[in-house]
Design an enzyme around this catalytic site. Structure first.
Site, PDB file in Angstrom:
ATOM      1  N   LYS A 164       3.170   0.982  11.424  1.00  0.00           N
ATOM      2  CA  LYS A 164       3.385   2.244  10.739  1.00  0.00           C
ATOM      3  C   LYS A 164       3.030   3.409  11.662  1.00  0.00           C
ATOM      4  O   LYS A 164       3.726   4.409  11.727  1.00  0.00           O
ATOM      5  CB  LYS A 164       2.466   2.251   9.516  1.00  0.00           C
ATOM      6  CG  LYS A 164       2.879   3.188   8.437  1.00  0.00           C
ATOM      7  CD  LYS A 164       1.892   3.132   7.265  1.00  0.00           C
ATOM      8  CE  LYS A 164       1.599   1.711   6.827  1.00  0.00           C
ATOM      9  NZ  LYS A 164       0.561   1.596   5.816  1.00  0.00           N
ATOM     10  N   GLU A 190       0.885  -1.158   0.000  1.00  0.00           N
ATOM     11  CA  GLU A 190       0.000   0.000   0.000  1.00  0.00           C
ATOM     12  C   GLU A 190       0.927   1.212   0.000  1.00  0.00           C
ATOM     13  O   GLU A 190       1.852   1.251   0.803  1.00  0.00           O
ATOM     14  CB  GLU A 190      -0.803  -0.031   1.298  1.00  0.00           C
ATOM     15  CG  GLU A 190      -2.057   0.768   1.270  1.00  0.00           C
ATOM     16  CD  GLU A 190      -2.739   0.731   2.646  1.00  0.00           C
ATOM     17  OE1 GLU A 190      -3.930   0.932   2.680  1.00  0.00           O
ATOM     18  OE2 GLU A 190      -2.052   0.530   3.665  1.00  0.00           O
ATOM     19  N   ARG A 195       4.839 -14.135   9.595  1.00  0.00           N
ATOM     20  CA  ARG A 195       5.181 -12.726   9.656  1.00  0.00           C
ATOM     21  C   ARG A 195       6.482 -12.579  10.439  1.00  0.00           C
ATOM     22  O   ARG A 195       6.739 -13.306  11.386  1.00  0.00           O
ATOM     23  CB  ARG A 195       4.076 -11.983  10.396  1.00  0.00           C
ATOM     24  CG  ARG A 195       4.219 -10.503  10.425  1.00  0.00           C
ATOM     25  CD  ARG A 195       2.911  -9.901  10.870  1.00  0.00           C
ATOM     26  NE  ARG A 195       2.667 -10.164  12.283  1.00  0.00           N
ATOM     27  CZ  ARG A 195       2.889  -9.256  13.231  1.00  0.00           C
ATOM     28  NH1 ARG A 195       3.333  -8.085  12.924  1.00  0.00           N
ATOM     29  NH2 ARG A 195       2.654  -9.546  14.492  1.00  0.00           N
TER      30      ARG A 195
END
Ligand SMILES: *[C@@H]1O[C@H](CO)[C@@H](O)[C@H](O)[C@H]1NC(C)=O
Ligand SMILES: *[C@@H]1O[C@H](CO)[C@@H](O)[C@H](O)[C@H]1NC(C)=O
Ligand SMILES: *[C@@H]1O[C@H](CO)[C@@H](O)[C@H](O)[C@H]1NC(C)=O
Ligand SMILES: *[C@@H]1O[C@H](CO)[C@@H](O)[C@H](O)[C@H]1NC(C)=O
Length: 842
Positions: free
Chosen positions: A445, A215, A435
């Site tokens: 983030k 993204e 992950r």
């Protein structure tokens, strides 16, 4: 099609579903997938789960019924009566699974045995699900297994029946597959080191297409690097293609700045971004697919407010809009598209399930209005598809064959599949990997942005950040990153990793190619006058003794040297030492000021001396015009907590100081290094040039962690009481001039020794076995103990009053207790320091 997921390490293996799937032998109906876990965390810790067509079931009985009902076959009885009877036995099997109590199990077993007196099978004249259910439950039951083995207390009919079912071909097939799954995971290594040899299912040479869909809303971190590199790895391995796709479906979060930075980050890790695609390229098609869903009654426009929708989804309550007519939904969707006042109150939801156990299937939102202009489509759209819809559609349209997703998305896989199935799209294989997450490290983030906004770091490329640019700036090489990620391979063990292995891999990469240089810490550096040395002169010597390809550097020799204060403090008069890359010398004179700081040393060159016989190999720099100033940077973790939780308040966990600067002088060759060059300062560590000297600003070099304990321990985190204590003792020692610790490792800075002391596990060791004489602190304590012992004896001889004696004895005990603790602290400090010293090997 249903997938039965089995926790292959379950204490009680769910054998019945395995056998049933094998008995049907029809992958179009059901297939088994094994997971190398003891329970399925994503399915409420069940040992088995069936996932099909938007449904998840986790009880064995429900799973068996689902499978036999969704397929016409003869296992489920030929009449209502036999089917009901079968159901009763399926229920009974559930009791067996749960039974760990001999008495209650025995009652059931006797009933079953009795039932079988005149029968070969539980219902009818051939195998049915009843037999499979009971067989599976009994096979997994420890009490039953024991009885079967010993033949004790086991009804003869039940035993005969059990062996008969066990001998069925489909049972053998099911068990063989289970064994195969167990075998294949046996070879998998630890979480850091999964199987190197990772493969994709149904991968055809030349036809594999993978994709990396970031993204464009932030900088890439090491977790993204893992995704990108794995995708690239598979594309290369199968001579296929990797698509880099910007998942630009949310104008509120995206900034063009990020698209550029992501492309740069990808280039840094060797991924070509000359061709990229955008989810927004497919907005028209995704819109058409949304219309299709609405027309088929598989999506509806919901006006329920966000809060209420969340609550309804949580409780499995249907939205009041769920049953609107197709016409009404089409009208509303058009209003969304037109962004009318009413349209803005709507969102589009896929009509999958109201109350599926898997909450990802509870009618997910797939379109939302947003009035902000889009970076690429401008004002054309006022509503945008969400990732959950856009991803399967675009994956399929772009020809992706294998979609790699982290196991965080595991619950959303059935949803992804639902979209493919219900939109008639080409199938895409999902390949899960674990992950990446590290101790003391923030990846979110939002949290990283906080540090940037607060000015607590220098930017997104701060060496303390787990961003790609941050870790590369800290001195991690691309090669090391790649190796490390492939080492983890297909491991899906989700754990928080230590940083040590990554940095150790890095050290292996850089050690053979890092030129050797010398630096001396500026603070209290000591002038050493060497008699017998030639006048100042320069010689060419190899940059790396074991790698001639790196060429030569200039080394200056002369009668005046600079050496580290920590080294000089340890020198003794008339001791023979080795000046590295030069030769031996005798120390003839040591001058100290009132505080014990060495202010000057005189040495006499003894080049005939054997360097193998000296204990101290010292680094030095000849005073002269060649010397350059440098700033040596070292960093600590930004936070003091190993594993951060969502509810943790960042402000409470900040490491007070996480950047350390040491001024130093270095050999003149350092002036010729470029930004990004990696070198080793001998006996200090590996460094990367962060900035070259400009004007009066010295060059700045960053210490690269080498994976050894001291380099990766949190320097601030008070991890345990013992460690806290060690640290405190270490600090006290340091303030006193660190006689003990420094003895073992002169060149190790206090900060490092302190960190190492944190990490060194302490064991009771009540007598001093460290190097050199007993440290004065211990001698002092021993003297006190002796004196106190005398005092106690004296008081007893004097028949002093009981309280007085007790007080003296208590004092003696407390002193005695301190002794091992102090010794231990000093020893662990010394051990850690000498371990750290080893890393600066000659
Ligand atoms: C599953 O097990 C884990 C570890 O034992 C536990 O933390 C978790 O709460 C369990 N989840 C459920 C849904 O029971
Ligand atoms: C899958 O779900 C859809 C919609 O709920 C239903 O119409 C269809 O019959 C189901 N298919 C199977 C195999 O259960
Ligand atoms: C068996 O145990 C499971 C978990 O402990 C429980 O959810 C289930 O209701 C039990 N079934 C029966 C029939 O007792
Ligand atoms: C949406 O806008 C189009 C074009 O302006 C218009 O023809 C249509 O009637 C509008 N539909 C709705 C439901 O507002």
């Amino acid at each position: 099609m249903a997938t039965v997921v089995i926790a292959q390490k379950a204490a009680a293996i769910p054998y019945a579903p395995i056998a049933l799937v094998a008995a049907l032998n029809n992958p179009a109906v059901a297939k088994v997938e094994y997971k190398n876990v003891a329970s399925l965390a994503e399915h409420g810790n069940a040992t088995v789960a069936l996932v099909a067509n938007g449904t998840t079931l986790t009880s064995v009985s429900a799973i068996l019924r689902y499978i036999v009902r969704s397929h016409k076959n003869t296992l489920y009885g030929a009449s209502a009566a036999s089917t009901s009877l079968i159901d009763e036995f399926i229920d009974r099997s559930q009791d067996i699974i749960n039974s760990t109590d001999f008495k209650s199990l025995d009652v059931i077993l006797q009933q079953l045995n009795h039932h079988l007196t005149l029968r070969s099978f539980f219902v009818g004249y051939k195998v049915s699900v009843a037999d499979i259910a009971l067989w599976g439950a009994l096979k997994a039951n420890a009490i039953f297994s024991r009885q079967l083995k010993t033949g004790k207390d086991l009804g003869v009919y039940l035993g005969r029946w059990f062996n008969h079912i066990s001998a069925q071909a489909f049972v053998a097939v099911g068990l063989a597959e289970l064994a195969k799954a167990a075998e294949s995971t046996k070879t998998a290594k630890t979480a850091d080191q999964g199987s190197f040899d990772i493969n994709l299912v149904d991968a055809e040479m030349g036809k594999v297409v993978t994709r990396f869909p970031p993204e464009p809303s932030g900088y890439l971190h090491i977790g993204h690097a893992k995704a990108a590199l794995l995708n690239k790895y598979f594309a290369d391995q199968y001579k296929g293609r990797l698509i880099v796709r910007f998942d630009d479906t949310n104008p509120s979060k995206e900034k063009e700045e990020y698209e550029h930075s992501i492309k740069e980050d990808l280039l840094l890790i060797g991924i070509d971004t000359s061709v990229v695609s955008y989810t927004s390229d497919y907005f028209d098609q995704i819109y058409q697919y949304a219309l299709t869903l609405i027309k088929e009654g598989k999506a509806y426009c919901d006006t329920t407010g966000q809060e209420q929708m969340r609550a309804e989804r949580m409780d499995g309550i249907a939205s009041q809009c769920r049953d609107l007519s197709v016409e009404e939904n089409l009208r509303r969707f058009e209003e969304m598209k037109n962004a009318t006042e009413f349209g803005l109150t709507c969102c589009l939801r896929a009509k999958i399930s109201v109350d599926n156990l898997n909450k990802a299937l509870r009618d997910p939102v797939i379109y939302r209005c947003n009035l902000l202009p889009h970076a690429r489509t401008g004002n054309k759209w006022k509503m945008y598809p969400l990732y959950d819809l856009a991803c399967p559609v675009v994956d399929s349209l772009e020809g992706v064959t294998h979609a790699l997703r982290t196991d965080e998305y595991h619950d959303r896989n059935p949803q992804y599949q639902w979209f493919l199935d219900n939109l008639g799209l080409r199938q895409v294989h999902i390949w899960e990997y674990s992950r990446l997450s590290f101790v003391y490290t923030l990846m979110s983030k939002r949290k990283l942005t906080w540090f940037v906004d607060q000015g607590r770091v220098s930017g997104w490329d701060d060496p303390r950040f787990p961003t790609i640019r941050g870790i590369l700036r800290r001195g991690l090489t691309m090669e090391a990153l790649k190796t490390y990620i492939l080492m983890q391979g297909a491991s899906t063990n989700y754990i928080t990793l230590e940083w040590d292995k990554l940095w150790a891999v890095n050290r292996k990469q850089i050690d053979p190619i890092a030129p050797r240089h010398t630096a001396v810490e500026g603070l209290n550096k000591v002038k050493v006058t060497v008699s017998g040395a030639d006048a100042y002169n320069l010689k060419e010597v190899p940059r790396h003794k074991k790698n001639e390809a790196l060429g030569n550097k200039r080394t200056a020799y002369g009668p005046t040297l600079w050496m580290d204060q920590a080294d000089c403090k340890e020198l003794e008069v008339n001791e023979e030492v080795t000046f590295m890359d030069w030769g031996n010398a005798f120390i003839r004179k040591i001058e100290k000021n009132a505080e014990g700081i060495v202010t000057g040393v005189e040495a006499e060159l003894h080049l005939e001396g054997d360097f193998k016989k000296t204990k101290k190999k010292l680094t030095w720099l000849a005073d002269g015009p060649e010397l350059v100033q440098v700033d040596l940077m070292d960093y600590d973790y930004l936070i003091t907590k190993k594993k951060i939780e969502e509810e943790d308040e960042l402000k409470d966990l900040l490491t007070p100081v996480s950047e350390f600067k040491t001024q130093a002088v270095a050999d003149g060759n350092v002036a010729e290094l470029n930004k990004g060059d990696i070198i080793q300062f001998e006996r200090k560590g590996y460094y990367i040039v962060d900035a070259v000297a400009t004007g009066s600003a010295p060059a700045r070099l960053i210490l690269i962690p080498d994976g050894k304990v001291a380099s990766i321990a949190s320097k601030a985190a008070p991890v345990t009481m013992t460690e806290q204590k060690d640290a405190k003792d270490a600090k006290k020692k340091k303030e006193k001039g660190a006689p003990a610790a420094a003895a073992a490792a002169p060149a190790v800075s206090g900060k490092k020794a302190k960190a190492a002391a944190h990490a060194a596990a302490s064991k009771p060791a009540p007598s001093w076995t460290g190097p050199g004489p007993k440290p004065e602190e211990i001698v002092e304590l021993e003297a006190k103990i002796d004196a106190q012992g005398l005092k106690v004896r004296q008081l007893k001889t004097d028949k002093a009053d009981a309280d007085q004696v007790k007080e003296a004895v208590d004092e003696l005990l407390s002193l005695k207790k301190q002794l091992p603790i102090r010794i231990e602290a000093l020893q662990s400090l010394a051990a850690a320091a000498s371990a750290a010293a080893d890393s600066f090997s000659l």
